[in-house]
Write an enzyme that holds these catalytic residues in place. Structure first.
Site, mmCIF file in Angstrom:
data_model
loop_
_atom_site.group_PDB
_atom_site.id
_atom_site.type_symbol
_atom_site.label_atom_id
_atom_site.label_comp_id
_atom_site.label_asym_id
_atom_site.label_seq_id
_atom_site.Cartn_x
_atom_site.Cartn_y
_atom_site.Cartn_z
ATOM 1 N N GLU A 1 49.465 43.012 37.865
ATOM 2 C CA GLU A 1 49.593 41.574 38.100
ATOM 3 C C GLU A 1 48.740 40.794 37.121
ATOM 4 O OE1 GLU A 1 46.643 40.256 41.506
ATOM 5 O OE2 GLU A 1 47.810 41.977 42.205
ATOM 6 N N SER B 1 42.702 38.306 45.312
ATOM 7 C CA SER B 1 41.474 39.045 45.614
ATOM 8 C C SER B 1 41.725 40.273 46.482
ATOM 9 C CB SER B 1 40.439 38.129 46.289
ATOM 10 O OG SER B 1 39.884 37.235 45.356
ATOM 11 N N GLU C 1 40.622 32.778 49.744
ATOM 12 C CA GLU C 1 39.628 32.989 48.688
ATOM 13 C C GLU C 1 38.684 31.793 48.527
ATOM 14 O OE1 GLU C 1 41.449 35.169 45.130
ATOM 15 O OE2 GLU C 1 43.192 34.374 46.162
ATOM 16 N N ASN D 1 46.175 37.291 36.770
ATOM 17 C CA ASN D 1 45.333 36.332 37.484
ATOM 18 C C ASN D 1 45.097 35.135 36.574
ATOM 19 O OD1 ASN D 1 44.213 38.131 39.922
ATOM 20 N ND2 ASN D 1 44.279 39.374 38.069
#
Length: 346
Positions: free
Chosen positions: A305, A185, A13, A307
């Site tokens: 999830e 991502s 990323e 982040n």
């Protein structure tokens, strides 16, 4: 304040991070701060590193110069590892120690996984966002899944395994979502509906990591919810025009329709927001994060999830949610800085 915006790094990323760093740096400068962007891995080559603070560099040109150098970064990372040298680039720690705070604009491995946060804690360097423990727990999808189950955060059924002991037969009849355990991502993430697709998905995921999470495929609407200091922001709905919310749909303009606030009944909105706060608390997160969810046709909620360092451009999901409450991108960046300075990292 003197603020280092730490970006770049060595993860898949890297390019996304450079874009976040560029935009955050500009925003903080517009708020009157002495902000400079710094690549955590490439560093700043100078006999007088502190001069960096005294320059109003062109951040666009800096980001462009750092972009597209992944092959060079990978080669240098291998060399440093063989020579047992520091991960941090030239003068990075010197500059970070002199800053009032480091804005973490890193994404993925060696940035979002708690390693740098732990090093900064030991060195007494203030930084933005979650601490080392919450970062590590959220980054590892296998650990996140176990924590969600323990704290009864609703989440899809799953199987976790390594390349040494893979589950060769697709474990869920409705389909499977195959994910590298510590990726971000949606890099390497594949939805498999057939055994052949599952076999290829495993191959792609194991090419990136040795540990893979396979979740039961859930058909439904996808939402993301920012949480700041334990309080959920307005919900954003994500509707890819084709396929699912993969890397391409996340970062190519026009590939995804995003609606904020999401068009949901009040009771479902409140339930989703409470589960976002629930997940944030369970993972021991701090300051801000973004939690992703699915909502199926029966209005059952599934947490996917968390982040801990979500994308930070003016059109990224978290800034859109803040904007729905009247908070500009510049004000959001400054709020993250100020709120992070209040956190006790002991």
């Amino acid at each position: 304040m003197k603020i280092i915006v730490l970006a770049g790094g060595t993860s898949t990323e890297r390019e996304v991070s450079l874009n976040s760093g560029k935009m955050v740096c500009k925003a903080l400068r517009n708020k009157g701060h002495e902000a400079v962007m710094l690549d955590v891995f490439m560093g700043y080559e100078s006999d007088y590193p502190m001069e960096l603070y005294n320059t109003q560099t062109d951040v666009d040109k800096e980001a462009a110069a750092l972009s597209g150098r992944m092959e060079e970064v990978e080669k240098l990372a291998k060399e440093r590892k063989e020579r047992k040298e520091s991960f941090f680039g030239p003068n990075v720690l010197t500059l970070c120690k002199e800053a009032d705070i480091v804005f973490m604009a890193l994404h993925g491995q060696n940035g979002e996984d708690g390693k740098i946060q732990a090093a900064f804690d030991l060195l007494g360097i203030p930084y933005t966002g979650a601490g080392y423990l919450g970062s590590a727990l959220a980054m590892d999808k296998g650990l996140s899944k176990q924590i969600f189950l323990h704290y009864q955060v609703p989440t899809p059924r799953s199987v976790l395994f390594t390349s040494q002991a893979p589950v060769k037969e697709m474990p869920f009849a409705k389909g499977a979502v195959v994910k590298p355990c510590c990726g971000g991502s949606s890099v390497g993430v594949t939805i498999a509906k057939t055994q052949a697709e599952y076999d290829q998905a495993l191959k792609s995921a194991f090419a990136l990591e040795n540990e893979v999470l396979v979740e039961e495929y859930v058909s439904g609407r996808e939402f993301s919810i920012g949480v700041m200091n334990g309080r959920a922001l307005p919900i954003i709905e994500i509707q890819p025009l084709e396929g699912f919310y993969d890397y391409t749909n996340k970062y190519q303009a026009g590939k995804t329709k995003e609606t904020c606030p999401a068009n949901l009944p009040k009771d479902i909105t409140e339930k989703l927001q409470r589960e976002a706060e629930h997940a944030y608390s369970a993972l021991k997160l701090q300051v801000y994060a973004r939690i992703d969810f699915l909502l199926d046709e029966n209005n059952d909620i599934y947490c996917l999830e968390a982040n801990t360092l979500p994308g930070m451009t003016a059109t990224s999901l978290l800034p859109q949610e803040a904007a729905a409450e009247g908070v500009s991108f510049e004000d959001l960046c400054e709020k993250i800085v100020k709120d992070s300075l209040k956190v006790d990292r002991a």
